[in-house]
Design an enzyme around this catalytic site. Sequence first.
Site, short mmCIF file in Angstrom:
data_model
loop_
_atom_site.label_atom_id
_atom_site.label_comp_id
_atom_site.label_asym_id
_atom_site.label_seq_id
_atom_site.Cartn_x
_atom_site.Cartn_y
_atom_site.Cartn_z
N PHE A 83 0.86 -1.18 0.00
CA PHE A 83 0.00 0.00 0.00
C PHE A 83 0.89 1.23 0.00
CE2 PHE A 83 -2.28 3.51 1.92
CZ PHE A 83 -3.47 3.50 1.21
N ASP B 147 9.37 3.39 1.05
CA ASP B 147 8.21 4.14 1.51
C ASP B 147 8.10 4.02 3.03
OD1 ASP B 147 5.79 5.28 2.05
OD2 ASP B 147 4.61 4.04 0.68
N LYS C 137 2.75 11.13 7.79
CA LYS C 137 2.16 10.70 9.06
C LYS C 137 2.83 11.34 10.27
CE LYS C 137 -0.15 6.52 7.46
NZ LYS C 137 -1.53 7.01 7.67
N THR D 77 1.23 23.58 -6.13
CA THR D 77 1.11 24.94 -5.60
C THR D 77 1.83 25.11 -4.27
OG1 THR D 77 -1.03 25.24 -6.69
CG2 THR D 77 -0.53 26.71 -4.85
#
Length: 505
Positions: A222, A331, A362, A386
């Site tokens: 995931f 990750d 997180k 942005t």
Amino acid sequence: MASLKNVGRSLARCTLQSVARGPHIQSVRCRAAAPAVNVRPVDDEPAAPMVKTAIPGPRSKELLRDLESIQNSEAVQFFVDYDRSHGNYITDADDNVLLDLYTQIASIPIGYNHPNLMAVMQKPENLGHFINRPALGVFPPKDWAEKLRKTLLAVAPPGMSEVQTMACGACSVEHAQKALFIAYKARQRGGAPPTKEELSSCVMNQPPGSPDLSILSFKGAFHGRTMGALAVTHSKAIHKLDFPTPLWPAASFPELRYPLEDFVQENRAEEERCLAEVRDLIEIYQKKGRPVVGIAVEPIQCEGGDNHATPYFFQGLQDITRENSIGLLIDEVQTGCASTGKFWAHEHWNLREPPDTVSFAKKMLTGGFYYREQYRPKEGFRIFNTWVGDPAKVTLLEEVVKVIKSQNLVTNMANIGEYLQQGLKDAQTKFPGVVKNARGLGSLCSIDFNNSATRDKAILALREKGIHVGSCGDVAIRLRPTLIFQKKHADVFFDCFDSVLSSFK
């Protein structure tokens, strides 16, 4: 986890005194007691859970009906009174107080309403960071480089000295993948600029400007819910249903057998099998004309079921990336920021050199990724949106880093992790027909139930007793405590866990 809002609750409470523990559980855990560290208590933290109503209670149900008039709210479990949540305890809208071992899906670093963070919010010199949200890629604050050095670079993975902020975990993975693609094509061009044909064709999603490249990931992985992150996500159908994603290779992730010390040879053979599969897939996709430019992997497949592998496996993955001149994306969105007993989980692997990119979010409060120098794009606007992050979150992270260092919270996680893991192992010894496969790295712990129905009942039963945990995979519960979690909190959890497991015997 499935919605819990329609499930009834009883109001059974477990006793919180140590004398109520089972004798076997108590004696083993005490022998494994963690050395003291300088963890200071959070103001107003409750002494124990307190459950007054079913969860979700009347007020949460009322709020749910209101929210449902605006948006789909099937995922909502209960509403929270964040003003009254403190330390390791979360208070819901019905005044139920729960010991929180799930912490907003592993994203609360030093507890709810930590006094140091409250003070940061009130400092006049920080107001500009909270009131204004600059477009960091083009108009950063004048102190931006200094803030990055004090925060993200102060805790950077060993050997890494460059970082790019982002807003969340999924976009961190997305842009880390882009860095791999950019570097791969730059190497292919040998320093030459893109051709006119590449520049014109890419705008219409056509080669050669939009090349047919791929990133290898793992079954059960995931990496996020945005489209690029979904391409390397393979855990649950609900994440991917109806979305077009590129056909990229997905290798088997090792399925280790527990206890690890009893299956050393079998687990080594399993990891060898998976590494061989990675090599085969890279070769297959090269022949397909869809070359693999990098490998994306989690240190622990958290959403996929808290699936672990040994350092040998990850060292082998890095060897494969070097053999094929491709990148390694680690990750660390859920595993980073000290939970595993080191600041970064991949520090446990003793890699021969740093990874190429490391994504985070997180507990780090901001998203982003670290990268090696060769993965820095040469042009502006290539890794860009942005905001590319939020200086307010980095301001809070600066204080979090100070607390982690001053209170030695990395060591705290190593010690508490050992205590939690031993308690889970004790539980599976006492309840062999109910739970199994206790495992963890630092405080990032989990245990499997024999089936998903029993796991789901256990989560609800724990909540009735004032304990909030999370699920993962098909049969596991996962523990994701704060960095200020202590032995006394673990004992409250184990008292209730023992009570719940006893009811399933």
